[in-house]
Design a protein around this motif. Structure first.
Motif, PDB file in Angstrom:
ATOM      1  N   LEU A   1       0.604  -1.577  -0.233  1.00 34.98           N
ATOM      2  CA  LEU A   1      -0.107   0.346   0.376  1.00 34.98           C
ATOM      3  C   LEU A   1       0.609   1.465  -0.533  1.00 34.98           C
ATOM      4  O   LEU A   1       0.138   2.222  -0.240  1.00 34.98           O
ATOM      5  N   ASN A   2       2.012   1.223   0.792  1.00 32.51           N
ATOM      6  CA  ASN A   2       2.471   2.195   0.883  1.00 32.51           C
ATOM      7  C   ASN A   2       3.638   2.150  -0.059  1.00 32.51           C
ATOM      8  O   ASN A   2       5.365   2.994  -0.188  1.00 32.51           O
ATOM      9  N   SER A   3       3.974   1.295  -1.111  1.00 30.58           N
ATOM     10  CA  SER A   3       5.106   1.515  -2.174  1.00 30.58           C
ATOM     11  C   SER A   3       5.179   3.035  -2.787  1.00 30.58           C
ATOM     12  O   SER A   3       4.123   3.086  -3.337  1.00 30.58           O
ATOM     13  N   VAL A   4       6.137   3.909  -2.639  1.00 32.51           N
ATOM     14  CA  VAL A   4       5.688   4.800  -3.898  1.00 32.51           C
ATOM     15  C   VAL A   4       5.074   4.757  -5.505  1.00 32.51           C
ATOM     16  O   VAL A   4       6.190   4.196  -5.947  1.00 32.51           O
ATOM     17  N   ARG A   5       4.585   4.993  -5.526  1.00 28.88           N
ATOM     18  CA  ARG A   5       3.740   4.891  -7.301  1.00 28.88           C
ATOM     19  C   ARG A   5       5.085   5.652  -8.222  1.00 28.88           C
ATOM     20  O   ARG A   5       4.103   6.473  -9.429  1.00 28.88           O
ATOM     21  N   LEU A   6       5.837   5.136  -8.400  1.00 32.35           N
ATOM     22  CA  LEU A   6       7.315   5.880  -9.581  1.00 32.35           C
ATOM     23  C   LEU A   6       7.998   4.697  -9.831  1.00 32.35           C
ATOM     24  O   LEU A   6       8.506   4.215  -8.534  1.00 32.35           O
ATOM     25  N   THR A   7       8.749   4.969 -10.377  1.00 32.32           N
ATOM     26  CA  THR A   7       9.853   4.015 -11.175  1.00 32.32           C
ATOM     27  C   THR A   7      10.717   5.337 -10.863  1.00 32.32           C
ATOM     28  O   THR A   7      10.056   6.452 -11.902  1.00 32.32           O
TER      29      THR A   7
ATOM     30  N   LEU B   1      12.223  10.256 -13.030  1.00 37.62           N
ATOM     31  CA  LEU B   1      11.313   9.466 -11.931  1.00 37.62           C
ATOM     32  C   LEU B   1       9.737   9.417 -13.134  1.00 37.62           C
ATOM     33  O   LEU B   1       9.256  11.093 -13.434  1.00 37.62           O
ATOM     34  N   GLU B   2      10.039   8.525 -12.322  1.00 34.66           N
ATOM     35  CA  GLU B   2       8.323   8.253 -13.749  1.00 34.66           C
ATOM     36  C   GLU B   2       7.222   7.225 -13.531  1.00 34.66           C
ATOM     37  O   GLU B   2       7.433   6.817 -12.291  1.00 34.66           O
ATOM     38  N   HIS B   3       5.871   8.004 -13.595  1.00 36.85           N
ATOM     39  CA  HIS B   3       4.628   7.526 -13.066  1.00 36.85           C
ATOM     40  C   HIS B   3       3.565   6.920 -14.267  1.00 36.85           C
ATOM     41  O   HIS B   3       3.463   7.937 -15.534  1.00 36.85           O
ATOM     42  N   ALA B   4       3.963   5.672 -14.160  1.00 32.40           N
ATOM     43  CA  ALA B   4       2.886   5.051 -15.695  1.00 32.40           C
ATOM     44  C   ALA B   4       1.434   5.160 -15.547  1.00 32.40           C
ATOM     45  O   ALA B   4       0.806   5.865 -14.727  1.00 32.40           O
ATOM     46  N   GLY B   5       1.199   5.165 -16.995  1.00 34.00           N
ATOM     47  CA  GLY B   5      -0.584   5.914 -16.748  1.00 34.00           C
ATOM     48  C   GLY B   5      -1.441   4.745 -16.788  1.00 34.00           C
ATOM     49  O   GLY B   5      -2.471   5.384 -16.294  1.00 34.00           O
TER      50      GLY B   5
ATOM     51  N   ALA C   1       2.972  18.461  -6.575  1.00 32.70           N
ATOM     52  CA  ALA C   1       2.951  18.193  -7.833  1.00 32.70           C
ATOM     53  C   ALA C   1       1.666  16.600  -7.810  1.00 32.70           C
ATOM     54  O   ALA C   1       2.033  15.588  -6.851  1.00 32.70           O
ATOM     55  N   LYS C   2       0.508  17.087  -8.587  1.00 33.98           N
ATOM     56  CA  LYS C   2       0.234  16.057  -8.392  1.00 33.98           C
ATOM     57  C   LYS C   2      -0.482  15.292  -9.538  1.00 33.98           C
ATOM     58  O   LYS C   2      -0.789  16.077 -10.149  1.00 33.98           O
ATOM     59  N   ILE C   3      -0.461  13.890  -9.468  1.00 33.94           N
ATOM     60  CA  ILE C   3      -0.628  13.325 -10.617  1.00 33.94           C
ATOM     61  C   ILE C   3      -1.665  12.328 -10.341  1.00 33.94           C
ATOM     62  O   ILE C   3      -1.917  11.566  -9.824  1.00 33.94           O
ATOM     63  N   LYS C   4      -1.924  12.054 -11.685  1.00 35.47           N
ATOM     64  CA  LYS C   4      -3.581  11.839 -11.411  1.00 35.47           C
ATOM     65  C   LYS C   4      -3.498   9.565 -11.336  1.00 35.47           C
ATOM     66  O   LYS C   4      -2.374  10.233 -12.036  1.00 35.47           O
ATOM     67  N   GLU C   5      -4.515   9.149 -11.279  1.00 32.54           N
ATOM     68  CA  GLU C   5      -4.726   8.287 -11.765  1.00 32.54           C
ATOM     69  C   GLU C   5      -4.622   7.922 -13.532  1.00 32.54           C
ATOM     70  O   GLU C   5      -5.549   8.948 -13.746  1.00 32.54           O
ATOM     71  N   GLY C   6      -4.078   7.763 -13.967  1.00 31.02           N
ATOM     72  CA  GLY C   6      -3.981   7.050 -15.207  1.00 31.02           C
ATOM     73  C   GLY C   6      -2.480   8.272 -16.442  1.00 31.02           C
ATOM     74  O   GLY C   6      -3.024   8.134 -17.444  1.00 31.02           O
ATOM     75  N   GLU C   7      -2.488   9.113 -14.855  1.00 29.49           N
ATOM     76  CA  GLU C   7      -1.722  10.203 -16.138  1.00 29.49           C
ATOM     77  C   GLU C   7      -0.711   9.633 -16.848  1.00 29.49           C
ATOM     78  O   GLU C   7       0.246   8.709 -14.990  1.00 29.49           O
ATOM     79  N   HIS C   8       0.541   9.437 -17.465  1.00 34.74           N
ATOM     80  CA  HIS C   8       1.324   9.502 -17.730  1.00 34.74           C
ATOM     81  C   HIS C   8       2.168  10.477 -17.151  1.00 34.74           C
ATOM     82  O   HIS C   8       2.112  11.635 -17.853  1.00 34.74           O
ATOM     83  N   TRP C   9       3.558  10.357 -15.948  1.00 33.56           N
ATOM     84  CA  TRP C   9       4.398  11.713 -15.802  1.00 33.56           C
ATOM     85  C   TRP C   9       5.632  10.598 -15.674  1.00 33.56           C
ATOM     86  O   TRP C   9       5.950   9.905 -15.245  1.00 33.56           O
ATOM     87  N   LYS C  10       6.456  11.704 -16.445  1.00 30.36           N
ATOM     88  CA  LYS C  10       8.521  11.192 -16.262  1.00 30.36           C
ATOM     89  C   LYS C  10       8.697  12.753 -16.194  1.00 30.36           C
ATOM     90  O   LYS C  10       8.615  14.188 -16.883  1.00 30.36           O
TER      91      LYS C  10
END
Length: 463
Positions: free
Chosen positions: A51-57, A77-81, A221-230
């Motif tokens: 649950l508390n794993s940071v949601r990033l590569t 830093l990358e957040h998958a879609g 930085a508010k990264i939404k569910e389903g948003e790809h960000w790098k």
């Protein structure tokens, strides 16, 4: 020691102040190894089962070049879609140095001094004040610091001024400098006036890539569910120098400044192996001239002399100051004609923003600016019409986004930092309490034509 970390949370996490993740790596790879360069990768990725794993590569890189007195650090830093939402409050690179050796700190020409030890901040040697970062030194190991306040926020700098800072180790042995060099601010949040931490007691040196200091939650930085960000953070250069003449710290500082200028001249670097770091050929440029049209000042358009002009994510006038997801590219317009040139811009879509020292308001170009790899965008003449309803009848201070011209009181002698007794007095601890002491009967009255902002207008808004 050296470490990266982020402060983050997610909607409904129950941790409104955020959780700290040290970004421990699970995969190691030698990216390149030759006589000229070594680049290492330390990688970790989101684990949905935790649950508390940071949601990033996170791909942390360390680079060493032949003949270079130091090493480079950067991270992707990358957040998958397909991943759930997260908020990033802070992302930083921290260095903790040898406590016994590194005792002299320098963050600018004016802000340099011997520093107390971290142990001096702990009870009973130190006493916390209104917030935990500010500590009154009651019985430090070295009596020269007795009665002073130590507070890491006193050593903050604006992004535009934060090119190099660090520590010097003196006797025993030769003088050795450890410096954090920031060759570009394109990867930092909030634009040129965003103020952030530098070095402080520890001895600690930081690179704050993302942070809410002095701004608050608006810059999270508010990264939404389903948003790809790098985003690529860095590289920054960790520079080491030495001087066999013990105590000649000025020479080390001047050398560190020269190295910082040399690193900036090489930006964008040619050596990072990550394809996410864009080299010069993958970037473009934007040029133009900014004019001010104010019929109450002049019948002709006036050059926007020394205006700050920048590219940042599309938004509203002034939104660059709370922008944290993308990259920003800033320059100063000519002091004569108002022309500007912004080089080495990553390909992408931006708004062009500006403000002019001495002129109210924020400028934003009405059309988006698309920068292509290798492209040159010529915007021509741009006209900024400051907001006003009539001629200026009176004003308090100068509209230059600084409070330097206003009244800064003397600090309470019980809570001083000796470095700021005669300069940068606004950095002293507890000046908000001085307001009530100076104006016990109520807020001061500013009388137009009689009062002067340098002595009759307090530099900060307090409640």
């Amino acid at each position: 020691c050296r470490y990266w970390d982020v402060v983050w949370n997610f909607p409904g996490s129950g941790h409104p102040r955020g959780m700290i993740d040290m970004l421990d790596s699970t995969d190691f790879r030698v990216v390149s190894a030759s006589e000229e360069q070594v680049e290492l990768s330390f990688r970790s990725t989101y684990d949905p089962s935790r649950l508390n794993s940071v949601r990033l590569t996170v791909d942390k890189r360390l680079v060493m070049l032949r003949g270079s007195s130091g090493f480079y650090c950067y991270a992707v830093l990358e957040h998958a879609g397909s991943w759930p939402a997260l908020n990033i409050t802070e992302a930083r690179l921290a260095f903790k140095l040898n406590t016994a050796r590194f005792t002299y700190m320098a963050v600018s020409d004016e802000i340099q001094r011997y520093m107390p030890r971290a142990a001096d901040r702990d009870a009973p040697r130190g006493m916390p004040l209104a917030y935990k970062e500010a500590v009154l030194l009651l019985n430090p190991a070295e009596p020269q610091f007795k009665g002073e306040v130590d507070d890491k926020y006193q050593y903050s700098l604006d992004n535009k001024d934060n090119a190099v800072h660090g520590w010097i180790a003196g006797a025993p042995g030769p003088a050795v400098g450890f410096w954090v060099v920031t060759p570009s601010n394109e990867f930092k949040t909030g634009g040129p006036l965003k103020r952030e931490l530098t070095s402080h007691v520890g001895p600690t040196s930081l690179t704050m890539f993302m942070g809410t200091h002095y701004v608050g939650n608006d810059i999270v930085a508010k990264i939404k569910e389903g948003e790809h960000w790098k985003k690529v953070m860095g590289p920054v250069f960790i520079y080491l120098n030495s001087n066999p003449e013990r105590g000649n710290f000025h020479t080390l500082w001047e050398d560190a400044k020269a190295q910082a200028e040399a690193e900036a001249s090489k930006w964008p670097y040619t050596f990072p192996e990550s394809p996410d770091f864009h080299k010069a050929g993958q970037r473009g440029s934007v040029t133009g001239r900014l004019l001010v049209r104010d019929r109450f000042v002049s019948g002709k358009d006036m050059p926007a002399r020394r205006a700050y002009v920048g590219l940042a994510a599309p938004g509203q006038p002034g939104s660059w100051a709370i922008e944290s997801k993308g990259y920003q590219f800033w320059t100063r317009a000519s002091a004569t004609c108002g022309s500007f040139a912004i080089g080495n811009v990553r390909a992408g879509v931006y708004n062009l923003y500006a403000w002019v020292p001495g002129t109210l308001g924020d400028y934003m170009h009405t059309a988006a600016v698309t920068v292509d790899a290798g492209g040159a965008v010529a915007l021509g003449d741009l006209v900024f019409e400051p907001p006003r309803s009539g001629p200026t009848l009176w004003e308090i201070g100068v509209p230059d986004r600084s409070a330097a011209e206003f009244f800064v009181p003397e600090p309470n002698p019980k809570y001083v930092n000796k470095l700021f007794l005669s300069k940068d007095k606004y950095r002293q601890y507890g000046l908000w309490d001085r307001y009530a002491e100076l104006y016990p009967a109520g807020d001061p009255v500013f009388t137009v034509g009689e009062s002067h902002y340098s002595k009759d207008w307090f530099f900060a808004h307090v409640t």
